[in-house]
Design a protein around this motif. Structure first.
Motif, short mmCIF file in Angstrom:
data_model
loop_
_atom_site.label_atom_id
_atom_site.label_comp_id
_atom_site.label_asym_id
_atom_site.label_seq_id
_atom_site.Cartn_x
_atom_site.Cartn_y
_atom_site.Cartn_z
N SER A 1 9.82 -5.92 3.55
CA SER A 1 9.38 -5.02 2.49
C SER A 1 9.49 -3.58 2.97
CB SER A 1 7.93 -5.35 2.12
OG SER A 1 7.51 -4.60 1.02
N ARG A 2 10.62 -2.96 2.64
CA ARG A 2 10.89 -1.62 3.16
C ARG A 2 11.07 -0.63 2.02
NH1 ARG A 2 12.47 -1.59 8.54
NH2 ARG A 2 12.57 -3.65 9.47
N SER A 3 10.83 0.62 2.32
CA SER A 3 10.98 1.68 1.33
C SER A 3 11.85 2.78 1.91
CB SER A 3 9.61 2.24 0.93
OG SER A 3 9.77 3.37 0.10
N SER A 4 12.81 3.23 1.09
CA SER A 4 13.70 4.29 1.56
C SER A 4 13.01 5.65 1.59
CB SER A 4 14.93 4.36 0.63
OG SER A 4 14.51 4.63 -0.70
N ASN A 5 11.81 5.73 1.03
CA ASN A 5 11.11 7.02 0.96
C ASN A 5 10.25 7.29 2.19
OD1 ASN A 5 12.14 7.49 -1.64
ND2 ASN A 5 10.51 6.25 -2.54
N LEU A 6 10.16 6.33 3.09
CA LEU A 6 9.28 6.49 4.24
C LEU A 6 9.99 7.17 5.41
CD1 LEU A 6 7.45 3.04 4.31
CD2 LEU A 6 6.71 5.16 3.22
N ALA B 1 8.59 7.13 11.30
CA ALA B 1 7.28 6.82 11.89
C ALA B 1 6.48 5.93 10.94
CB ALA B 1 6.52 8.10 12.20
N ASP B 2 6.49 6.29 9.65
CA ASP B 2 5.75 5.48 8.68
C ASP B 2 6.36 4.08 8.55
OD1 ASP B 2 3.87 7.37 8.13
OD2 ASP B 2 4.84 8.12 6.30
N GLN B 3 7.69 4.02 8.58
CA GLN B 3 8.33 2.71 8.47
C GLN B 3 7.97 1.84 9.67
OE1 GLN B 3 10.49 1.53 5.76
NE2 GLN B 3 9.62 -0.24 6.80
N GLU B 4 7.94 2.45 10.84
CA GLU B 4 7.56 1.70 12.05
C GLU B 4 6.13 1.19 11.94
OE1 GLU B 4 7.31 2.28 16.92
OE2 GLU B 4 8.19 3.86 15.66
N ALA B 5 5.21 2.04 11.46
CA ALA B 5 3.82 1.63 11.29
C ALA B 5 3.71 0.53 10.25
CB ALA B 5 2.97 2.83 10.89
N LEU B 6 4.48 0.65 9.17
CA LEU B 6 4.46 -0.37 8.12
C LEU B 6 4.97 -1.71 8.66
CD1 LEU B 6 4.08 -1.12 5.11
CD2 LEU B 6 6.46 -0.40 4.76
N ASP B 7 6.07 -1.66 9.38
CA ASP B 7 6.62 -2.89 9.94
C ASP B 7 5.62 -3.59 10.85
OD1 ASP B 7 8.97 -2.44 8.61
OD2 ASP B 7 10.06 -1.66 10.34
N GLU B 8 4.91 -2.81 11.64
CA GLU B 8 3.93 -3.40 12.54
C GLU B 8 2.80 -4.07 11.76
OE1 GLU B 8 0.98 -2.14 16.27
OE2 GLU B 8 2.49 -0.72 15.51
N LEU B 9 2.32 -3.40 10.71
CA LEU B 9 1.27 -3.98 9.88
C LEU B 9 1.73 -5.28 9.20
CD1 LEU B 9 -0.20 -0.77 8.22
CD2 LEU B 9 -1.41 -2.30 9.79
N LEU B 10 2.97 -5.24 8.69
CA LEU B 10 3.49 -6.43 8.01
C LEU B 10 3.68 -7.59 8.98
CD1 LEU B 10 6.10 -4.86 5.55
CD2 LEU B 10 3.72 -5.50 5.13
N SER B 11 4.14 -7.29 10.17
CA SER B 11 4.32 -8.33 11.17
C SER B 11 2.98 -8.95 11.56
CB SER B 11 5.01 -7.75 12.41
OG SER B 11 5.14 -8.73 13.42
N ILE C 1 0.24 3.33 3.34
CA ILE C 1 1.47 3.94 3.85
C ILE C 1 2.55 3.94 2.77
CG2 ILE C 1 3.33 3.70 5.56
CD1 ILE C 1 1.28 2.47 7.46
N ASP C 2 2.63 2.85 2.04
CA ASP C 2 3.68 2.69 1.03
C ASP C 2 3.05 2.26 -0.30
OD1 ASP C 2 6.03 2.40 -0.29
OD2 ASP C 2 6.79 0.72 0.90
N PRO C 3 2.41 3.18 -1.02
CA PRO C 3 1.68 2.83 -2.24
C PRO C 3 2.57 2.47 -3.42
CG PRO C 3 1.67 5.20 -1.91
CD PRO C 3 2.28 4.62 -0.69
N GLN C 4 3.88 2.62 -3.30
CA GLN C 4 4.79 2.25 -4.38
C GLN C 4 5.42 0.88 -4.17
OE1 GLN C 4 5.07 4.26 -7.14
NE2 GLN C 4 3.39 5.30 -6.04
N ASN C 5 4.93 0.16 -3.18
CA ASN C 5 5.51 -1.14 -2.85
C ASN C 5 4.80 -2.25 -3.62
OD1 ASN C 5 6.32 -3.57 -1.57
ND2 ASN C 5 6.83 -2.43 0.29
#
Length: 396
Positions: free
Chosen positions: A53-58, A61-71, A95-99
């Motif tokens: 679940s990724r977002s091109s708007n991140l 750093a935010d994407q890395e934090a999101l990936d860690e949370l999702l994992s 981090i990603d409120p549009q997801n």
């Protein structure tokens, strides 16, 4: 789902006809049990792995934090630690409120915990973000049904039919709600609309058959189920519905043949095997009945009527460990069933687990008392006297 759970009629032969000696030292009657089957909608399949679940708007750093949370969240889901997973996914939404998938996943996990009220808002948020996503809408509709918020559930299903007019499951869900509400005219209108939208969908005719069966219009039910069989002869469910109708019409022979056709298609169709067991009991073929009941219970451990029947057979035949297992399964679904507690007590006593047996039978006695079932209370007292247990010292 199979809507015929609404109409399944259990023969008294399941357990109550089975009585006799249980052990050489104890000759109590096996307690009759009523184990009605509940009908529940099923949550549509929904993948919960949000690791992609990724977002091109991140930012990176935010994407890395999101990936860690999702994992971490997925690890918690795999461990069935849903509360911890929800907390991690909620952090991910900040981090990603549009997801939309994050919100849907949170709703799904709340449902897994039975927290249906909490599931509503995440599903709503997911739908706002992705209004054309049908699984999100199905999740919300299911949640409303579990809350018995039927008006909201109807609206949710109707929105699906507006977005996707040929979406059969939405019509089936609507019809199921109308049957629950005993609004049979609305259910009929819904199912007929589905047959027009999807004339090749056997489930539409199965649903019509179930509705007619509930209304005791057996000729119409038989016609609908026969149409379902002609439409799709490769599934066991239409044959089971036809068999139930034939049983209601008193034609056990035809029902047996329909059920045999069902198990040829699906040997593990629990409902078909259970009904074959019922008919076999009526015919006096207890050996065959036991085999069918056992196959039904193995195919679906949550089919409580089958578990109760298997437990009664094991209890009568002296296979006490298996009886204990079966009755404990029954009690998971019906913890206040006095007959199950009583029969479990008989099996426990026969296995030498006397303290547990007295506790179980004592529970049965209290439940019988709460129901003002004096005859059964006296039966419990007679059993305890036979066991040499003082009622006043141990239970009162």
């Amino acid at each position: 789902m199979t809507f015929r759970w609404f109409a399944l009629v259990l023969s008294s032969a399941v357990v109550s006809a089975m009585a006799g000696s249980v052990a050489a030292a104890t000759l109590p009657t096996i307690a009759p049990m009523n184990a009605p089957l509940s009908s529940q909608l099923r949550l549509p399949p929904q993948a919960l792995n949000l690791a992609q679940s990724r977002s091109s708007n991140l930012s990176d750093a935010d994407q890395e934090a999101l990936d860690e949370l999702l994992s971490e969240g997925q690890e918690k889901v795999d461990a069935e630690d849903y509360a911890a997973a929800i907390a991690l996914y909620q952090a991910a939404t900040r981090i990603d409120p549009q997801n939309a998938r994050l919100f849907s996943g949170i709703g799904y996990l709340y449902v897994q915990q039975g927290e249906y009220t909490a599931a509503v808002e995440p599903y709503r948020q997911a739908i706002v973000l992705e209004p054309d996503n049908l699984p999100f809408r199905y999740g919300l509709a299911y949640t409303y049904v579990q809350l018995e918020a039927y008006a909201e559930a109807i609206a949710a299903y109707e929105e699906i039919t507006t977005l996707a007019p040929s979406e059969a499951d939405a019509y089936l869900g609507l019809g199921n709600i109308f049957i629950t509400l005993e609004d049979y005219d609305a259910a009929l209108e819904t199912y007929e609309a589905l047959t027009r939208r999807a004339p090749g969908n056997a489930k539409a005719y199965e649903a019509l058959g179930t509705l007619y069966l509930i209304q005791e219009d057996y000729a119409a039910a038989q016609s609908a189920f026969q149409r379902a069989v002609r439409t799709d002869s490769n599934r066991s469910e239409p044959y089971v519905g036809l068999a139930e109708t034939q049983l209601a019409m008193g034609d056990s022979r035809a029902a047996f043949e329909s059920l045999e056709a069902a198990v040829r298609l699906n040997r593990n169709d629990a409902q078909a095997n259970f009904l074959l067991g019922e008919i076999s009991m009526e015919l006096g073929d207890e050996e065959a009945a036991y085999a069918y009941y056992r196959r039904a219970a193995e195919a679906d451990p949550d089919l409580i009527a089958a578990q109760a029947a298997v437990g009664a057979f094991h209890l009568r035949e002296g296979v006490y460990l298996q009886a204990i297992r079966a009755y404990r399964q029954v009690l998971q679904a019906f913890p206040d069933n006095p007959g199950a507690h009583y029969n479990l007590g008989l099996a426990l006593w026969a296995e030498g687990l006397e303290q547990q047996a007295v506790s179980s039978v004592g529970r049965a006695r209290r439940l019988y008392e709460s129901e003002d079932d004096i005859d059964s209370v006296e039966r419990v007292d007679d059993l305890l006297e036979l066991w040499g247990v003082n009622v006043e010292d141990n239970l009162l």
